[in-house]
Design an enzyme around this catalytic site. Structure first.
Site, PDB file in Angstrom:
ATOM      1  N   PRO A   2      38.368  36.697   4.527  1.00  0.00           N
ATOM      2  CA  PRO A   2      38.532  37.218   5.882  1.00  0.00           C
ATOM      3  C   PRO A   2      39.756  36.635   6.586  1.00  0.00           C
ATOM      4  O   PRO A   2      40.053  35.452   6.421  1.00  0.00           O
ATOM      5  CB  PRO A   2      37.247  36.762   6.593  1.00  0.00           C
ATOM      6  CG  PRO A   2      36.428  36.027   5.597  1.00  0.00           C
ATOM      7  CD  PRO A   2      37.254  35.781   4.387  1.00  0.00           C
ATOM      8  N   GLU A   3      40.430  37.504   7.291  1.00  0.00           N
ATOM      9  CA  GLU A   3      41.540  37.041   8.135  1.00  0.00           C
ATOM     10  C   GLU A   3      40.975  36.846   9.533  1.00  0.00           C
ATOM     11  O   GLU A   3      40.753  37.805  10.253  1.00  0.00           O
ATOM     12  CB  GLU A   3      42.668  38.087   8.176  1.00  0.00           C
ATOM     13  CG  GLU A   3      43.359  38.305   6.846  1.00  0.00           C
ATOM     14  CD  GLU A   3      44.190  37.101   6.417  1.00  0.00           C
ATOM     15  OE1 GLU A   3      44.661  36.358   7.303  1.00  0.00           O
ATOM     16  OE2 GLU A   3      44.349  36.926   5.199  1.00  0.00           O
ATOM     17  N   ARG A 117      32.682   9.288   5.950  1.00  0.00           N
ATOM     18  CA  ARG A 117      31.222   9.222   5.779  1.00  0.00           C
ATOM     19  C   ARG A 117      30.705   9.915   4.526  1.00  0.00           C
ATOM     20  O   ARG A 117      29.492   9.979   4.319  1.00  0.00           O
ATOM     21  CB  ARG A 117      30.536   9.799   7.019  1.00  0.00           C
ATOM     22  CG  ARG A 117      30.689   8.863   8.193  1.00  0.00           C
ATOM     23  CD  ARG A 117      29.931   9.334   9.421  1.00  0.00           C
ATOM     24  NE  ARG A 117      30.140   8.373  10.487  1.00  0.00           N
ATOM     25  CZ  ARG A 117      30.368   8.686  11.750  1.00  0.00           C
ATOM     26  NH1 ARG A 117      30.407   9.940  12.123  1.00  0.00           N
ATOM     27  NH2 ARG A 117      30.558   7.757  12.639  1.00  0.00           N
ATOM     28  N   ARG A 156      14.389  37.571  17.370  1.00  0.00           N
ATOM     29  CA  ARG A 156      14.044  36.183  17.085  1.00  0.00           C
ATOM     30  C   ARG A 156      13.227  35.573  18.189  1.00  0.00           C
ATOM     31  O   ARG A 156      13.578  35.622  19.360  1.00  0.00           O
ATOM     32  CB  ARG A 156      15.313  35.354  16.884  1.00  0.00           C
ATOM     33  CG  ARG A 156      16.131  35.813  15.741  1.00  0.00           C
ATOM     34  CD  ARG A 156      15.312  35.754  14.446  1.00  0.00           C
ATOM     35  NE  ARG A 156      16.196  35.455  13.351  1.00  0.00           N
ATOM     36  CZ  ARG A 156      16.308  34.256  12.807  1.00  0.00           C
ATOM     37  NH1 ARG A 156      15.573  33.263  13.229  1.00  0.00           N
ATOM     38  NH2 ARG A 156      17.154  34.071  11.824  1.00  0.00           N
TER      39      ARG A 156
END
Length: 273
Positions: A2-3, A117, A156
DNA sequence: AGGGAAACCCGAACGC
DNA sequence: TGCGTTCGGGTTTCCC
């Protein structure tokens, strides 16, 4: 690939200056060194080192929080997690003490994956679609319309904060930007997604875009010692502002824990629905 | 389906 | 000064 506009991760990786990705474009890889074996998620270390050799960099882009470096045969994906960084240098000793993986080019340049980390990972994979498969739409660009977003929220029954962090619902939002976007949209982090009105949903998507674009413009956020290039931390309204005044109404900013994540908000201008 | 918790990491910042 | 403890970022995995 994707651009799309860059998000925080790419802005961070490219902090050494715009076009640092152009510095490796078309170059051929001559070898890879790996100090921290676990930083290579796939394939095996042996295969990684042999397979990456002689490939050229065709282009660099992004999907969600993955930096996508397209090579001649495979895609090299990099996830910086929280303390990762990509640096380009000419001498291994210039790459800092947290260089975990180095890719050497025939031009003499070295691309280094640094990560204090050790949370970040890279993948060398022919077809990255299996990694991208579970990802939701990009909030930037034209991937996601207001209609789509409202409909997705309606489906949702889940608290907004964890939903925004769920990469399968919407891609690319981390803890800082979830808090900032919810504050900008005047929505409570515990409000349930399907309770939002169309106007709420429109405001939330708009806020996500404004927050991400501004963060990208400022090279992301420097919230601790591990990344120093960002400026967006100077614009935080609520993130890590516990006890300080809300810039909109002056009420004290609260901190709660939602889904094990620190969550900052103003109870006055972010009323629970 | 959604929520909670643990695991992975380690340097900084704290408390004593 | 030096120990020990806590913290936090993103994701996966497991369990209720």
């Amino acid at each position: 690939m994707p651009e799309l506009p860059e998000v925080e991760t790419v802005a961070r990786s490219l902090e050494k200056g715009q076009g640092s990705e152009a510095g490796i474009l078309n170059q051929k890889i001559i070898k890879a060194e790996v100090d921290w074996a676990k930083s290579v998620a796939t394939p095996s270390l042996r295969l990684f080192k042999s397979r990456i050799k002689n490939q050229r960099v065709l282009r660099v882009g992004r999907r969600a929080k993955y930096i996508h470096i397209q090579l001649s045969e495979d895609a090299l994906l990099v996830h910086l997690r929280m303390s990762g960084d990509l640096l380009i240098g000419r001498q291994p000793e210039d790459l800092g003490k947290y260089s975990r993986l180095r890719i050497y080019f025939d031009s003499g340049q070295i691309l280094s994956f640094n990560d204090a980390r050790k949370f970040g990972r890279v993948w060398l994979i022919k077809d990255p679609s299996e990694i991208y498969a579970g990802l939701g739409p990009e909030p930037l660009g034209k991937d996601l319309s207001n209609d789509d977003f409202y409909l997705a929220l309606q489906k949702r029954k889940r608290q907004l904060k964890p939903l925004l962090l769920d990469q399968s619902f919407i891609a690319g939002i981390g803890n800082i930007y979830a808090d900032e976007a919810l504050h900008a949209a005047q929505l409570h982090p515990l409000s349930i997604a399907n309770q939002l009105t169309r106007a709420d949903a429109d405001r939330l998507l708009q806020s996500i875009r404004v927050v991400l674009e501004e963060a990208i413009r400022r090279n992301g956020s420097s919230i601790d010692w591990s990344y120093k290039g960002g400026e967006f931390q100077n614009q935080f309204a609520v993130y890590q502002k516990t006890g300080e005044e809300c810039p909109r109404c002056g009420e004290k900013i609260l901190r709660i824990v939602v889904g094990q994540r620190g969550t900052h908000f103003c109870k006055n201008c972010q009323a629970l629905l």
